[in-house]
Write a protein that holds these residues in place. Structure first.
Motif, short mmCIF file in Angstrom:
data_model
loop_
_atom_site.label_atom_id
_atom_site.label_comp_id
_atom_site.label_asym_id
_atom_site.label_seq_id
_atom_site.Cartn_x
_atom_site.Cartn_y
_atom_site.Cartn_z
N THR A 88 0.71 -0.86 1.72
CA THR A 88 0.24 0.39 1.98
C THR A 88 1.21 1.13 3.04
O THR A 88 1.55 0.53 3.67
CB THR A 88 -1.24 0.20 2.75
OG1 THR A 88 -2.08 -0.48 2.06
CG2 THR A 88 -1.79 1.59 3.43
N ASN A 90 1.30 4.30 5.39
CA ASN A 90 0.61 5.48 6.07
C ASN A 90 1.78 6.51 6.64
O ASN A 90 2.00 6.24 7.60
CB ASN A 90 -0.27 4.87 6.94
CG ASN A 90 -1.47 3.77 6.70
OD1 ASN A 90 -2.11 4.38 5.51
ND2 ASN A 90 -1.57 2.67 6.99
N THR A 105 -0.54 1.95 -2.38
CA THR A 105 -0.81 2.91 -1.97
C THR A 105 -0.02 3.71 -0.92
O THR A 105 0.52 2.84 0.00
CB THR A 105 -2.13 2.63 -1.20
OG1 THR A 105 -3.11 2.07 -2.12
CG2 THR A 105 -2.93 3.89 -0.55
N ASN A 107 -0.63 6.48 1.69
CA ASN A 107 -1.56 7.54 2.42
C ASN A 107 -0.77 8.69 3.04
O ASN A 107 -0.48 8.54 4.21
CB ASN A 107 -2.35 6.82 3.25
CG ASN A 107 -3.28 5.86 2.50
OD1 ASN A 107 -3.97 6.40 1.77
ND2 ASN A 107 -3.60 4.65 3.29
N ASN A 109 1.79 12.43 2.05
CA ASN A 109 2.45 13.37 0.89
C ASN A 109 3.85 12.71 0.65
O ASN A 109 4.47 11.87 1.19
CB ASN A 109 2.90 14.72 1.72
CG ASN A 109 1.67 15.56 2.08
OD1 ASN A 109 0.65 15.51 1.45
ND2 ASN A 109 1.95 16.19 3.36
N SER A 124 -1.57 4.37 -5.85
CA SER A 124 -2.18 5.61 -5.28
C SER A 124 -1.30 6.33 -4.28
O SER A 124 -0.95 5.74 -3.75
CB SER A 124 -3.54 5.27 -4.82
OG SER A 124 -4.16 6.18 -4.04
N ILE A 125 -1.48 7.58 -4.53
CA ILE A 125 -0.80 8.46 -3.78
C ILE A 125 -1.92 9.74 -3.30
O ILE A 125 -2.20 10.45 -4.14
CB ILE A 125 0.60 9.21 -4.36
CG1 ILE A 125 1.54 8.30 -4.65
CG2 ILE A 125 1.00 10.23 -3.40
CD1 ILE A 125 2.60 8.88 -5.57
N THR A 126 -2.30 9.70 -2.05
CA THR A 126 -3.40 10.40 -1.61
C THR A 126 -2.98 11.82 -1.23
O THR A 126 -4.10 12.69 -0.93
CB THR A 126 -4.13 9.73 -0.37
OG1 THR A 126 -3.23 9.61 0.52
CG2 THR A 126 -4.73 8.33 -0.93
N GLY A 127 -1.97 12.05 -0.75
CA GLY A 127 -1.45 13.51 -0.32
C GLY A 127 -0.90 14.37 -1.44
O GLY A 127 -0.94 14.14 -2.52
N ASP A 145 -3.13 11.74 -9.95
CA ASP A 145 -3.75 12.95 -9.55
C ASP A 145 -2.49 13.98 -9.21
O ASP A 145 -2.04 13.80 -7.92
CB ASP A 145 -4.75 12.94 -8.43
CG ASP A 145 -5.33 14.21 -8.10
OD1 ASP A 145 -5.11 15.21 -8.64
OD2 ASP A 145 -6.38 13.98 -7.14
#
Length: 172
Positions: A88, A90, A105, A107, A109, A124-127, A145
């Motif tokens: 992860t 962050n 992951t 978290n 951009n 997963s890329i949340t930004g 996404d």
């Protein structure tokens, strides 16, 4: 003599060639700024790394733990970042050269202005994802996404079996 000082959140840390550093089990590693120079390697095998400002990767960072930047960015500058399945990050991540392989992951951009980004199944890329130059490879089985993505250059290669949502992406 013989005693090693562990870095604190105020220290400038450089990992130089040909050194390979492992974060000690059960230990949260800290730094003010962290630079992994060409030929240097940092292996984070399930531990925590907390950096107050910036991380610059010119060498290699293998991550299966948690990496956090509080007031900075993680930059890949002709280095290699392997964010493994349990990894992860962050932080906002920027790549101008080298390779980012994400199986974990991110978290934050992701900005791609050069180099190669490999997005694997289960990652997963949340930004927001911004692609100006470079290559982004999306592996079979990956679900990505891109609805908030901005793509104004570079190359996006999508393997058969990958799912990518470009519904509201900005593509020029």
């Amino acid at each position: 003599t013989g005693q090693q000082k562990k870095p604190t959140s105020n220290d400038e840390v450089r990992i130089i060639n040909p050194h390979t550093i492992y974060i000690e089990e059960g230990y949260t590693a800290e730094a003010g700024n962290l630079t992994i120079q060409p030929g240097g390697t940092l292996n984070n095998n399930g531990q925590s790394l907390e950096v107050t400002y910036d991380i610059t990767i010119e060498g290699t960072l293998n991550n299966s733990g948690t990496i956090t930047t509080t007031n900075g960015i993680l930059t890949i500058d002709n280095g290699t970042l392997n964010n493994q399945t349990n990894g992860t990050i962050n932080a906002d991540v920027s790549i101008s050269g080298g390779t980012l392989t994400n199986s974990g992951t991110i978290n934050g951009n992701l900005t791609v202005s050069g180099g190669t980004v490999n997005i694997n199944q289960g990652s997963s890329i949340t930004g927001t994802i911004t692609i100006n130059e470079g290559t982004v490879n999306i592996a079979a089985g990956a679900v990505v996404d891109f609805t908030t993505a901005t793509i104004d250059g570079g190359t996006v290669e999508i393997d058969a079996g990958a799912v990518v949502d470009f519904t509201t992406a900005t593509i020029t």
